[in-house]
Design an enzyme around this catalytic site. Structure first.
Site, PDB file in Angstrom:
ATOM      1  N   GLU A 119      79.399  66.417  87.015  1.00 53.82           N
ATOM      2  CA  GLU A 119      79.343  65.266  86.107  1.00 53.82           C
ATOM      3  C   GLU A 119      78.276  65.513  85.040  1.00 53.82           C
ATOM      4  O   GLU A 119      77.325  66.280  85.261  1.00 53.82           O
ATOM      5  CB  GLU A 119      79.025  64.021  86.974  1.00 53.82           C
ATOM      6  CG  GLU A 119      78.811  62.719  86.257  1.00 53.82           C
ATOM      7  CD  GLU A 119      80.010  62.197  85.483  1.00 53.82           C
ATOM      8  OE1 GLU A 119      80.492  62.915  84.594  1.00 53.82           O
ATOM      9  OE2 GLU A 119      80.435  61.061  85.736  1.00 53.82           O
ATOM     10  N   ASP A 120      78.407  64.844  83.903  1.00 52.40           N
ATOM     11  CA  ASP A 120      77.406  65.017  82.841  1.00 52.40           C
ATOM     12  C   ASP A 120      76.160  64.185  83.097  1.00 52.40           C
ATOM     13  O   ASP A 120      75.035  64.674  83.017  1.00 52.40           O
ATOM     14  CB  ASP A 120      77.996  64.687  81.455  1.00 52.40           C
ATOM     15  CG  ASP A 120      78.636  63.307  81.368  1.00 52.40           C
ATOM     16  OD1 ASP A 120      78.716  62.594  82.394  1.00 52.40           O
ATOM     17  OD2 ASP A 120      79.064  62.925  80.263  1.00 52.40           O
ATOM     18  N   ASP A 130      74.344  57.218  85.318  1.00 55.94           N
ATOM     19  CA  ASP A 130      73.617  56.141  84.641  1.00 55.94           C
ATOM     20  C   ASP A 130      73.523  54.965  85.626  1.00 55.94           C
ATOM     21  O   ASP A 130      72.605  54.906  86.440  1.00 55.94           O
ATOM     22  CB  ASP A 130      74.384  55.815  83.360  1.00 55.94           C
ATOM     23  CG  ASP A 130      73.682  54.813  82.478  1.00 55.94           C
ATOM     24  OD1 ASP A 130      72.494  54.568  82.675  1.00 55.94           O
ATOM     25  OD2 ASP A 130      74.330  54.261  81.558  1.00 55.94           O
ATOM     26  N   LYS A 153      85.380  63.706  79.742  1.00 51.79           N
ATOM     27  CA  LYS A 153      85.253  64.894  78.934  1.00 51.79           C
ATOM     28  C   LYS A 153      83.820  65.428  78.973  1.00 51.79           C
ATOM     29  O   LYS A 153      83.569  66.591  78.708  1.00 51.79           O
ATOM     30  CB  LYS A 153      85.616  64.567  77.476  1.00 51.79           C
ATOM     31  CG  LYS A 153      87.038  64.146  77.264  1.00 51.79           C
ATOM     32  CD  LYS A 153      87.232  63.730  75.796  1.00 51.79           C
ATOM     33  CE  LYS A 153      88.616  63.169  75.588  1.00 51.79           C
ATOM     34  NZ  LYS A 153      88.759  62.515  74.273  1.00 51.79           N
ATOM     35  N   GLY A 154      82.866  64.540  79.289  1.00 53.59           N
ATOM     36  CA  GLY A 154      81.451  64.852  79.092  1.00 53.59           C
ATOM     37  C   GLY A 154      80.914  66.080  79.797  1.00 53.59           C
ATOM     38  O   GLY A 154      79.978  66.705  79.310  1.00 53.59           O
ATOM     39  N   PHE A 213      69.799  56.643  75.133  1.00 55.36           N
ATOM     40  CA  PHE A 213      71.177  57.106  75.030  1.00 55.36           C
ATOM     41  C   PHE A 213      71.167  58.515  74.452  1.00 55.36           C
ATOM     42  O   PHE A 213      70.658  58.746  73.362  1.00 55.36           O
ATOM     43  CB  PHE A 213      72.023  56.171  74.164  1.00 55.36           C
ATOM     44  CG  PHE A 213      73.489  56.385  74.401  1.00 55.36           C
ATOM     45  CD1 PHE A 213      74.137  55.757  75.458  1.00 55.36           C
ATOM     46  CD2 PHE A 213      74.213  57.262  73.606  1.00 55.36           C
ATOM     47  CE1 PHE A 213      75.488  55.991  75.710  1.00 55.36           C
ATOM     48  CE2 PHE A 213      75.560  57.509  73.853  1.00 55.36           C
ATOM     49  CZ  PHE A 213      76.193  56.862  74.895  1.00 55.36           C
ATOM     50  N   VAL A 214      71.712  59.464  75.221  1.00 55.04           N
ATOM     51  CA  VAL A 214      71.655  60.864  74.807  1.00 55.04           C
ATOM     52  C   VAL A 214      73.036  61.386  74.408  1.00 55.04           C
ATOM     53  O   VAL A 214      74.067  60.898  74.880  1.00 55.04           O
ATOM     54  CB  VAL A 214      71.040  61.765  75.909  1.00 55.04           C
ATOM     55  CG1 VAL A 214      69.557  61.519  76.049  1.00 55.04           C
ATOM     56  CG2 VAL A 214      71.740  61.561  77.254  1.00 55.04           C
ATOM     57  N   ASP A 227      78.895  62.363  74.471  1.00 57.62           N
ATOM     58  CA  ASP A 227      79.296  61.795  73.183  1.00 57.62           C
ATOM     59  C   ASP A 227      78.750  60.396  72.954  1.00 57.62           C
ATOM     60  O   ASP A 227      78.310  59.716  73.877  1.00 57.62           O
ATOM     61  CB  ASP A 227      80.816  61.697  73.106  1.00 57.62           C
ATOM     62  CG  ASP A 227      81.359  60.528  73.933  1.00 57.62           C
ATOM     63  OD1 ASP A 227      80.949  60.386  75.101  1.00 57.62           O
ATOM     64  OD2 ASP A 227      82.159  59.738  73.407  1.00 57.62           O
ATOM     65  N   ARG A 253      79.658  65.861  70.736  1.00 58.68           N
ATOM     66  CA  ARG A 253      79.775  66.682  71.955  1.00 58.68           C
ATOM     67  C   ARG A 253      79.401  68.138  71.694  1.00 58.68           C
ATOM     68  O   ARG A 253      78.968  68.848  72.591  1.00 58.68           O
ATOM     69  CB  ARG A 253      81.221  66.643  72.477  1.00 58.68           C
ATOM     70  CG  ARG A 253      81.652  65.294  73.004  1.00 58.68           C
ATOM     71  CD  ARG A 253      82.945  65.442  73.790  1.00 58.68           C
ATOM     72  NE  ARG A 253      83.639  64.173  73.976  1.00 58.68           N
ATOM     73  CZ  ARG A 253      83.378  63.288  74.923  1.00 58.68           C
ATOM     74  NH1 ARG A 253      82.427  63.528  75.788  1.00 58.68           N
ATOM     75  NH2 ARG A 253      84.059  62.167  75.019  1.00 58.68           N
ATOM     76  N   LYS A 310      69.656  58.993  84.925  1.00 57.14           N
ATOM     77  CA  LYS A 310      68.760  57.964  84.362  1.00 57.14           C
ATOM     78  C   LYS A 310      68.399  56.992  85.483  1.00 57.14           C
ATOM     79  O   LYS A 310      69.139  56.040  85.736  1.00 57.14           O
ATOM     80  CB  LYS A 310      69.507  57.152  83.299  1.00 57.14           C
ATOM     81  CG  LYS A 310      69.582  57.753  81.930  1.00 57.14           C
ATOM     82  CD  LYS A 310      70.198  56.715  80.981  1.00 57.14           C
ATOM     83  CE  LYS A 310      70.929  57.381  79.864  1.00 57.14           C
ATOM     84  NZ  LYS A 310      71.726  56.442  79.066  1.00 57.14           N
TER      85      LYS A 310
HETATM   86  P1  IMP Z   1      77.779  55.172  84.944  1.00 62.39           P
HETATM   87  O1  IMP Z   1      79.110  54.839  85.520  1.00 62.39           O
HETATM   88  O2  IMP Z   1      77.066  53.942  84.414  1.00 62.39           O
HETATM   89  O3  IMP Z   1      76.900  55.996  85.843  1.00 62.39           O
HETATM   90  O4  IMP Z   1      78.052  55.999  83.624  1.00 62.39           O
HETATM   91  C1  IMP Z   1      78.386  57.308  83.626  1.00 62.39           C
HETATM   92  C2  IMP Z   1      79.145  57.680  82.391  1.00 62.39           C
HETATM   93  O5  IMP Z   1      78.675  56.955  81.243  1.00 62.39           O
HETATM   94  C3  IMP Z   1      78.904  59.143  82.065  1.00 62.39           C
HETATM   95  O6  IMP Z   1      79.885  59.951  82.649  1.00 62.39           O
HETATM   96  C4  IMP Z   1      78.942  59.155  80.557  1.00 62.39           C
HETATM   97  O7  IMP Z   1      80.262  59.364  80.126  1.00 62.39           O
HETATM   98  C5  IMP Z   1      78.498  57.781  80.129  1.00 62.39           C
HETATM   99  N1  IMP Z   1      77.070  57.729  79.740  1.00 62.39           N
HETATM  100  C6  IMP Z   1      76.056  57.101  80.384  1.00 62.39           C
HETATM  101  N2  IMP Z   1      74.900  57.266  79.738  1.00 62.39           N
HETATM  102  C7  IMP Z   1      75.166  58.019  78.658  1.00 62.39           C
HETATM  103  C8  IMP Z   1      74.349  58.563  77.595  1.00 62.39           C
HETATM  104  O8  IMP Z   1      73.124  58.386  77.495  1.00 62.39           O
HETATM  105  N3  IMP Z   1      75.028  59.306  76.674  1.00 62.39           N
HETATM  106  C9  IMP Z   1      76.363  59.540  76.719  1.00 62.39           C
HETATM  107  N4  IMP Z   1      77.146  59.070  77.693  1.00 62.39           N
HETATM  108  C10 IMP Z   1      76.562  58.314  78.655  1.00 62.39           C
END
Ligand code: IMP
Length: 178
Positions: free
Chosen positions: A100-101, A104, A44-45, A153-154, A160, A166, A132
């Site tokens: 993508e939002d 991470d 959803k992000g 964490f944002v 969210d 959101r 990040k």
């Molecule tokens: P990854 O798979 O570790 O890269 O995580 C990506 C997903 O984790 C993103 O699509 C977000 O939904 C969530 N996410 C990672 N960091 C944050 C944050 O700081 N705030 C909110 N959602 C996050």
């Protein structure tokens, strides 16, 4: 009853986001000039970022949605990604832009890229509002990046924490007191 206004500390303001999105839209328009683009919004992000971004892309667009989850209700990655909802379009031979939002650890987007590549698109590019670098474990190339941020964490602008925040119009930092 008086509602308390909720305003977490801003990391990136509405104006900064709008300005950067205009630049990203311009680059995407230039890179795909004269071609059609399938934009895949990762729910959803990314829903707010994607809706603002496509308004700044001057190309014929087909919009698709996909939903993946990796976090549950925590601020830490669970280490596994689940495909909750797939796109409906056939992307074979198409230009695909995944929106993508935040990247991470990179696990979500790496998994998604792998799923898409099997479907033989002409090419797959990635736009992410945030990145990040300190948490990156799975190397992924972000073709269109909004902002690189430190390891906090944002929330807001689509992102969210446990399903909340959101609707904030800017990117804020989640503090223990929020
Ligand atoms: P990854 O798979 O570790 O890269 O995580 C990506 C997903 O984790 C993103 O699509 C977000 O939904 C969530 N996410 C990672 N960091 C944050 C944050 O700081 N705030 C909110 N959602 C996050």
């Amino acid at each position: 009853m008086k509602m308390e206004l909720f305003s977490p500390e801003a990391l990136i303001t509405e104006d900064e986001i709008a300005h950067r999105i205009e630049e990203l839209g311009y680059s995407i328009t230039k890179d795909f000039e004269g071609q059609e683009l399938v934009v895949i919004c990762v729910l959803k992000g990314a829903f707010i970022f994607c809706s603002d971004l496509i308004k700044k892309i001057n190309l014929p667009i087909k919009l698709e949605f996909i939903s993946l989850s990796s976090y549950g209700d925590s601020t830490q990655s669970s280490g596994s990604v689940r495909l909750d909802m797939d796109i409906t379009a056939n992307i074979e031979g198409k230009n695909v832009l995944i929106v993508e939002d935040i990247v991470d650890t990179g696990l979500t987007i790496k998994t998604l890229m792998d799923i898409m590549k099997v479907r033989k698109p002409k090419n797959v590019k990635l736009a992410s509002l945030l990145y990040k670098p300190s948490k990156m474990k799975h190397s992924v190339k972000i073709d269109y990046l909004g902002f690189e941020i430190e390891d906090k964490f944002v929330i807001g602008y689509g992102l969210d924490y446990a399903g909340r925040y959101r609707e904030l119009p800017y990117i804020g930092i989640l503090n223990a007191g929020n």
